[in-house]
Write a protein that holds these residues in place. Structure first.
Motif, PDB file in Angstrom:
ATOM      1  N   LYS A 235       9.139   3.120  11.618  1.00 23.04           N
ATOM      2  CA  LYS A 235       8.801   4.510  10.966  1.00 23.04           C
ATOM      3  C   LYS A 235       9.667   4.571   9.078  1.00 23.04           C
ATOM      4  O   LYS A 235       9.154   4.395   8.681  1.00 23.04           O
ATOM      5  CB  LYS A 235       8.051   5.232  11.734  1.00 23.04           C
ATOM      6  N   GLU A 236      10.640   5.454   9.646  1.00 23.40           N
ATOM      7  CA  GLU A 236      11.629   5.776   8.918  1.00 23.40           C
ATOM      8  C   GLU A 236      11.958   4.528   7.626  1.00 23.40           C
ATOM      9  O   GLU A 236      12.216   4.535   6.818  1.00 23.40           O
ATOM     10  CB  GLU A 236      13.008   6.208   9.899  1.00 23.40           C
ATOM     11  N   TRP A 237      12.257   3.431   8.268  1.00 25.52           N
ATOM     12  CA  TRP A 237      12.564   1.619   7.017  1.00 25.52           C
ATOM     13  C   TRP A 237      11.120   1.716   6.894  1.00 25.52           C
ATOM     14  O   TRP A 237      11.402   1.498   5.313  1.00 25.52           O
ATOM     15  CB  TRP A 237      12.794   1.354   8.149  1.00 25.52           C
ATOM     16  N   ALA A 238      10.679   2.132   7.819  1.00 27.26           N
ATOM     17  CA  ALA A 238       9.243   1.149   6.429  1.00 27.26           C
ATOM     18  C   ALA A 238       8.889   2.861   5.603  1.00 27.26           C
ATOM     19  O   ALA A 238       8.088   2.332   4.402  1.00 27.26           O
ATOM     20  CB  ALA A 238       7.646   1.380   7.592  1.00 27.26           C
TER      21      ALA A 238
ATOM     22  N   ALA B 196       5.451   2.029   2.448  1.00 25.21           N
ATOM     23  CA  ALA B 196       4.768   2.000   3.886  1.00 25.21           C
ATOM     24  C   ALA B 196       4.092   3.716   3.486  1.00 25.21           C
ATOM     25  O   ALA B 196       4.825   4.363   4.057  1.00 25.21           O
ATOM     26  CB  ALA B 196       5.448   1.247   5.012  1.00 25.21           C
ATOM     27  N   THR B 197       2.668   3.548   4.025  1.00 24.12           N
ATOM     28  CA  THR B 197       1.834   4.580   4.407  1.00 24.12           C
ATOM     29  C   THR B 197       1.418   4.031   5.667  1.00 24.12           C
ATOM     30  O   THR B 197       0.642   5.431   5.806  1.00 24.12           O
ATOM     31  CB  THR B 197       1.143   4.504   3.021  1.00 24.12           C
ATOM     32  N   HIS B 198       0.693   3.407   5.811  1.00 25.25           N
ATOM     33  CA  HIS B 198       0.446   2.692   6.679  1.00 25.25           C
ATOM     34  C   HIS B 198       1.185   1.647   8.409  1.00 25.25           C
ATOM     35  O   HIS B 198       1.678   1.799   7.791  1.00 25.25           O
ATOM     36  CB  HIS B 198      -1.464   2.312   6.399  1.00 25.25           C
ATOM     37  N   PHE B 199       0.492   1.540   9.054  1.00 31.27           N
ATOM     38  CA  PHE B 199       0.772   0.720   9.960  1.00 31.27           C
ATOM     39  C   PHE B 199       0.167  -0.052  10.632  1.00 31.27           C
ATOM     40  O   PHE B 199      -1.548   0.042  10.871  1.00 31.27           O
ATOM     41  CB  PHE B 199       1.964   1.380  11.177  1.00 31.27           C
TER      42      PHE B 199
ATOM     43  N   ASP C 234      -3.941   1.799  10.361  1.00 30.07           N
ATOM     44  CA  ASP C 234      -3.809   3.653  10.919  1.00 30.07           C
ATOM     45  C   ASP C 234      -2.612   4.334   9.722  1.00 30.07           C
ATOM     46  O   ASP C 234      -1.705   3.443   9.636  1.00 30.07           O
ATOM     47  CB  ASP C 234      -3.590   3.973  12.197  1.00 30.07           C
ATOM     48  N   SER C 235      -2.514   5.755   9.357  1.00 30.81           N
ATOM     49  CA  SER C 235      -1.770   6.276   8.532  1.00 30.81           C
ATOM     50  C   SER C 235      -1.208   7.020   9.569  1.00 30.81           C
ATOM     51  O   SER C 235      -1.356   6.569  10.751  1.00 30.81           O
ATOM     52  CB  SER C 235      -2.439   6.743   7.892  1.00 30.81           C
TER      53      SER C 235
ATOM     54  N   ASP D 274       1.139  -4.584   1.305  1.00 26.43           N
ATOM     55  CA  ASP D 274       0.615  -3.453   1.204  1.00 26.43           C
ATOM     56  C   ASP D 274       0.849  -2.605   1.551  1.00 26.43           C
ATOM     57  O   ASP D 274       0.115  -1.892   1.846  1.00 26.43           O
ATOM     58  CB  ASP D 274      -0.655  -4.430   0.843  1.00 26.43           C
ATOM     59  N   ASP D 275       1.940  -2.524   1.255  1.00 26.44           N
ATOM     60  CA  ASP D 275       2.729  -0.490   1.724  1.00 26.44           C
ATOM     61  C   ASP D 275       2.286  -0.162   2.793  1.00 26.44           C
ATOM     62  O   ASP D 275       1.528   0.666   3.762  1.00 26.44           O
ATOM     63  CB  ASP D 275       1.620   0.787   1.323  1.00 26.44           C
ATOM     64  N   THR D 276       2.307  -1.584   4.319  1.00 24.08           N
ATOM     65  CA  THR D 276       1.381  -1.189   5.269  1.00 24.08           C
ATOM     66  C   THR D 276       2.477  -1.969   6.000  1.00 24.08           C
ATOM     67  O   THR D 276       3.501  -3.225   5.771  1.00 24.08           O
ATOM     68  CB  THR D 276       0.230  -1.949   5.730  1.00 24.08           C
ATOM     69  N   LEU D 277       2.970  -1.487   7.601  1.00 26.12           N
ATOM     70  CA  LEU D 277       4.124  -2.197   8.227  1.00 26.12           C
ATOM     71  C   LEU D 277       3.292  -2.795   9.408  1.00 26.12           C
ATOM     72  O   LEU D 277       2.806  -1.957   9.621  1.00 26.12           O
ATOM     73  CB  LEU D 277       4.622  -1.020   9.203  1.00 26.12           C
TER      74      LEU D 277
END
Length: 699
Positions: free
Chosen positions: A54-57, A62-65, A81-82, A138-141
Motif C-alpha cells: 500500500k505504501e509503495w502504491a 494509487a488511490t484504489h486497489f 476499492d479505495s 490507472d492509479d489502481t493497485l
C-alpha cells in the motif's frame, strides 16, 4: 526527451527489487519461499506485505486497489476499492490490510459458470496469487488473483493453470531424480506468447457495425491489392503505427512486460508483438494485460486494435504463437538438446514425453484453441491445419532413427553459414529449420504451439500441454524408478523405442497445407477436428476426463462447466454475427443498392429524354445486374432470418453448435458472396460503410 529504459522498466510493478527494499528481511524471505516453492503464506506475513504494498502504491499515485482476476469470459475483471478508511472528525487514513490483500468477495452471479452456480448464488471469492507480481494501472493497485465460487469451484482460468504447473513440477522432478539431479527442487513451464493484431482508423471503425459488434467484417469486396506482393511483411513502419508501437512498448515496460520484438505482419494493417518468455502463470497474466493495453494505446492514436482471428476475408488472420518450454530452478532448459542429443537421455525422455503427449492428447490441444473466430483461420493455408502434428526438424528426426534402429550417434559439428560475399560475416547455423505450417513445432529449445487465435487467453492451451506432458512423464517415472546404472539406461532405450513405435505417427516435417497431408494424417489415425462442432465433444471424452481428474486440474463439474461455456460462447458469437448481418442488410446495404439503382434508372431516363438516340446499354446492363443482385440478396437475407429464428427453438447445445456451423454460417457465407459482388459495382459514395480499400490502407 531520452528515456532511461532500465529505470522505466517495471516502475509500476511490486517486483522483487521493490519487495526487497520495502519488506523486513524475514517477511521478504517468507514471501520468496512462497513464490519459489509454493509454500503457504501466513496471515501475519500477508499483513506486513499489505502495508508495504500500500505504501509503495500510494507513493506511485494509487488511490484504489482491486483484485484483478480472469473469469471464463476470455478477458480480465476488476472491482475497485479505495484505500481510504474514515477515522472520525471527517478525516480518513489510507489503509490496506492483509485480509484485503489475501481475499476479495466479488459478485459471482453474472460471470460464466456453465451451470456451476445459479444466478441467485452470488457470492464468489478472489484469492491472492503471490507468484504473479502486483502492478499499478490507472492509479489502481492491481493484485493478480484466482477466482472461485462460494462452494470452492474454480470460476477462472488461473486456478487450473496453477494446478497444471504444480502437476508438471511434481512429475518432472521424478524424472530428473533418475539422473541424480538433487540440486533441482523446482521445474516450471515457461511461455513466450507472440501476439498478432490489426490496426484500423477509429473513424472508419465506427462506421462499421460488424466491426463494432463482431470484431470482424461480415462483408467486404477485396481491395485491388492485398498481401500478394509480400511488401508489408517486415516492411518499414508507417509513422502512425510506429508512434503507437513506441508508446505501447513504454506502457508495457512500465508494467514489467518484456516486450521485445515488433514488426509488420503479412497482411496489410497487420502487426506483431513478441515478448521474452517467462514463467507460464506470469506470461499469461502479461498477455492478458498486453491485449488490454494495446486497445487503450490504440485509442490514444485514433486507432482501433482488432484482436479477432479473421477481421478481413481474403488476407491472413491473426494468431498467437505459444512458445513453451520447461526450466529448472538451477537455470537448465530441459528441452535443450545439446550437441549430441541422441546420447542425452534426460533430454530424450522429455522430448519423447512431449511426442507421446501431443499424439495421445492432440484432440485436447485442438479443443483448447477452438473458438468461433479461430475456425475461420485454422486450415485456411494461412495458419496451421486443424489436424495436430509435430515438427521436430531433420536433426531430431535423425535422432529418432538412431533410437529406433540402434544406430551409432556422433556429436553433430557446428555448421557455419557462409553467405558468399566476402564482406558478409559467417555465423552459426541453427540446428533446425522453421515450419510455419506445423501446429506444434520444435524451434531449438522450445515448442511453438501455433494454433491459438489472437484473442485467446493462452491459459487453456498451457493447461493442456502441462497436464498432458506431466501425465506421460509420470508414466515414465513409474516404469523407471528403482533402476540405476546400466539397467536404467537399458530400460530407457526400450521405453523410447516403444514410444516411437506407438507415437511417431504424430511427427511430420513436411508441408501441412497440402491435401496430400490431410489424406496421410487420416491414414495415420490422427485427430481431424475441422471446426468447433467436431472439437467441443472431445473435451469430455473419457480419456480426457480421466486425465484432468487424475491430476486434480478440474473436478468433473468444473470440466463439464467449461464444455457448456464453450458451446454457449460459440452459439452466442455466431448468433450476434447473424443478427448484425441481418441488421446491416435491412437497414443500410439494401437501401443503398436501391438508391443507386434509382439513380441509374433516372440517369438513363434523362439521357434518353434529352438524346433519344444515345446508347444506354451499359446503364441498362448494370441496372439489370444490380436489380438481380438486389432480389438475390433480399431472398438470402430472408433465408438467413428464417434459419436464425429456427435456432431459437433448439435446446440441445451441441446440436445447436452444429446447426450454427453447418447451416447459419453457410447461409451467412452465401449472403456475403452476393453482397461482395454487388459492393464491387457500387460507387463508394453510395456504400453505407468504409470499404476494404480504406480500412486496410488508411493507417
Amino acid at each position: 526527451m531520452k528515456k532511461n529504459i532500465p529505470e522505466l522498466y517495471g516502475s509500476l510493478v511490486f517486483n522483487d527489487k521493490v519487495m526487497k527494499s520495502k519488506l523486513p528481511r524475514d517477511v521478504y524471505k517468507a514471501l520468496r519461499k512462497t513464490i519459489e516453492n509454493g509454500s503457504h503464506l501466513d496471515l501475519d506475513i500477508a499483513n506486513a506485505v499489505a502495508v508495504a504494498m500500500k505504501e509503495w502504491a500510494v507513493e506511485n499515485g494509487a488511490t484504489h486497489f482491486t483484485h484483478w482476476f480472469q473469469p471464463m469470459t476470455g478477458i480480465t475483471a476488476e472491482k475497485h476499492d479505495s484505500f481510504i478508511n474514515p477515522v472520525g472528525n471527517g478525516e480518513v487514513i489510507m489503509d490496506f490490510s492483509g485480509k484485503e490483500l489475501v481475499k476479495g468477495e466479488p459478485d459471482a452471479s453474472s460471470f460464466p459458470s456453465g451451470g456451476l452456480r445459479a444466478t441467485f448464488e452470488a457470492r464468489g471469492y478472489t484469492a491472492w496469487d503471490p507468484t504473479s507480481p502486483a502492478f499499478i494501472k490507472d492509479d489502481t493497485l492491481c493484485i493478480p488473483t484466482a477466482f472461485c465460487s462460494y462452494s470452492g469451484e474454480a470460476l477462472d482460468t488461473k486456478t487450473p493453470l496453477l494446478r497444471s504447473m504444480e502437476t508438471i513440477n511434481r512429475e518432472a522432478l521424478r524424472v530428473l531424480k533418475l539422473f541424480g539431479n538433487e540440486d533441482v527442487t523446482r521445474v516450471v513451464s515457461t511461455v513466450g506468447p507472440e501476439q498478432e493484431y490489426f490496426l484500423v482508423d477509429k473513424k472508419l471503425f465506427n462506421k462499421r457495425n460488424d466491426l463494432k459488434f463482431c470484431g470482424r467484417t461480415l462483408f467486404g469486396a477485396p481491395a485491388p491489392k492485398g498481401q500478394e506482393m509480400d511488401d508489408h511483411y517486415f516492411g518499414a513502419l508507417r509513422p502512425r503505427v510506429s508512434a503507437f508501437m513506441k508508446e505501447l512498448d513504454e506502457e508495457l515496460w512500465k508494467l514489467g512486460i518484456p516486450a521485445k520484438t515488433k514488426h509488420n505482419e503479412v497482411a496489410p494493417a497487420q502487426h506483431e508483438l513478441a515478448t521474452i518468455y517467462t514463467t507460464t502463470n506470469v506470461a499469461v497474466d502479461n498477455n492478458q494485460l498486453t491485449m488490454e493495453i494495446m486497445k487503450r494505446v490504440a485509442e490514444k492514436h485514433g486507432l482501433v486494435c482488432l484482436l479477432h482471428e479473421k477481421p478481413f476475408e481474403g488476407i491472413n488472420g491473426s494468431g498467437k504463437h505459444n512458445n513453451w518450454s520447461l526450466s529448472t530452478n538451477t537455470g537448465e532448459n530441459l528441452l535443450d538438446p545439446d550437441r549430441d542429443p541422441a546420447k542425452n537421455l534426460q533430454f530424450l525422455l522429455f522430448l519423447f514425453a512431449t511426442i507421446k503427449a501431443v499424439d495421445v492428447y492432440g484432440d485436447l490441444l485442438r479443443v483448447s484453441v477452438a473458438t468461433a473466430g479461430n475456425d475461420h483461420r485454422l486450415g485456411g493455408n494461412e495458419a496451421p491445419p486443424a489436424i495436430v502434428s509435430m515438427f521436430i526438424g531433420d536433426d531430431l528426426e535423425a535422432v529418432l532413427d538412431i533410437v529406433e534402429k540402434d544406430l551409432e550417434s556422433e556429436a553433430k559439428e557446428v555448421q557455419t553459414m557462409k553467405p558468399g560475399a566476402k564482406v558478409l560475416p559467417h555465423f552459426i547455423k541453427d540446428t533446425t529449420d522453421r515450419n510455419r505450417t506445423s501446429p506444434f513445432a520444435f524451434t531449438g529449445n522450445k515448442f511453438e504451439f501455433r494454433m491459438p487465435g489472437s484473442a485467446l487467453s493462452v491459459s487453456e492451451p498451457n493447461i493442456v500441454i502441462n497436464t498432458a506432458v506431466a501425465e506421460v512423464l509420470g508414466e515414465f517415472a513409474d516404469r523407471l524408478e528403482g533402476l540405476s546404472g546400466k539397467a536404467l539406461e537399458a530400460e530407457i532405450h526400450l521405453l523410447l523405442k516403444e514410444v516411437l513405435r506407438d507415437h511417431r505417427r504424430i511427427v511430420f516435417n513436411g508441408n501441412g497445407y497440402t491435401s496430400e497431408w490431410v489424406e496421410e494424417a487420416h491414414k495415420r489415425g490422427l485427430f481431424d477436428l475441422p471446426s468447433c462442432a467436431e472439437a467441443f465433444p472431445r473435451l469430455i471424452a473419457e480419456k480426457n476426463v480421466e486425465l484432468f481428474l487424475k491430476h486434480g486440474i478440474y473436478t468433473k463439474e468444473e470440466l463439464f462447466s467449461r464444455y457448456e461455456i464453450k458451446e454457449e460462447n460459440y452459439i452466442k458469437t455466431i448468433n450476434i454475427e447473424a443478427k448484425t448481418m441481418l441488421s446491416m442488410m435491412k437497414k443500410t446495404f439494401l437501401p443503398s443498392v436501391l438508391s443507386y439503382c434509382k439513380e441509374l434508372a433516372e440517369t438513363a431516363a434523362k439521357t434518353k429524354a434529352i438524346l433519344p438516340d444515345a446508347p444506354i446499354s451499359a446503364e441498362s446492363k448494370l441496372l439489370e445486374k444490380l436489380s438481380g443482385l438486389y432480389t438475390e440478396i433480399s431472398e438470402k437475407t430472408e433465408a438467413l432470418a428464417e434459419a436464425e429464428k429456427a435456432a431459437e427453438s433448439m435446446e440441445d447445445n451441441i446440436e445447436k453448435v452444429a446447426y450454427f456451423h453447418y447451416t447459419i454460417l453457410a447461409k451467412m457465407d452465401d449472403l456475403r458472396s452476393s453482397v461482395d459482388t454487388a459492393e464491387a459495382l457500387i460507387p463508394d459514395s453510395f456504400l453505407p460503410y468504409p470499404t476494404y480499400d480504406e480500412l486496410l490502407f488508411s493507417v
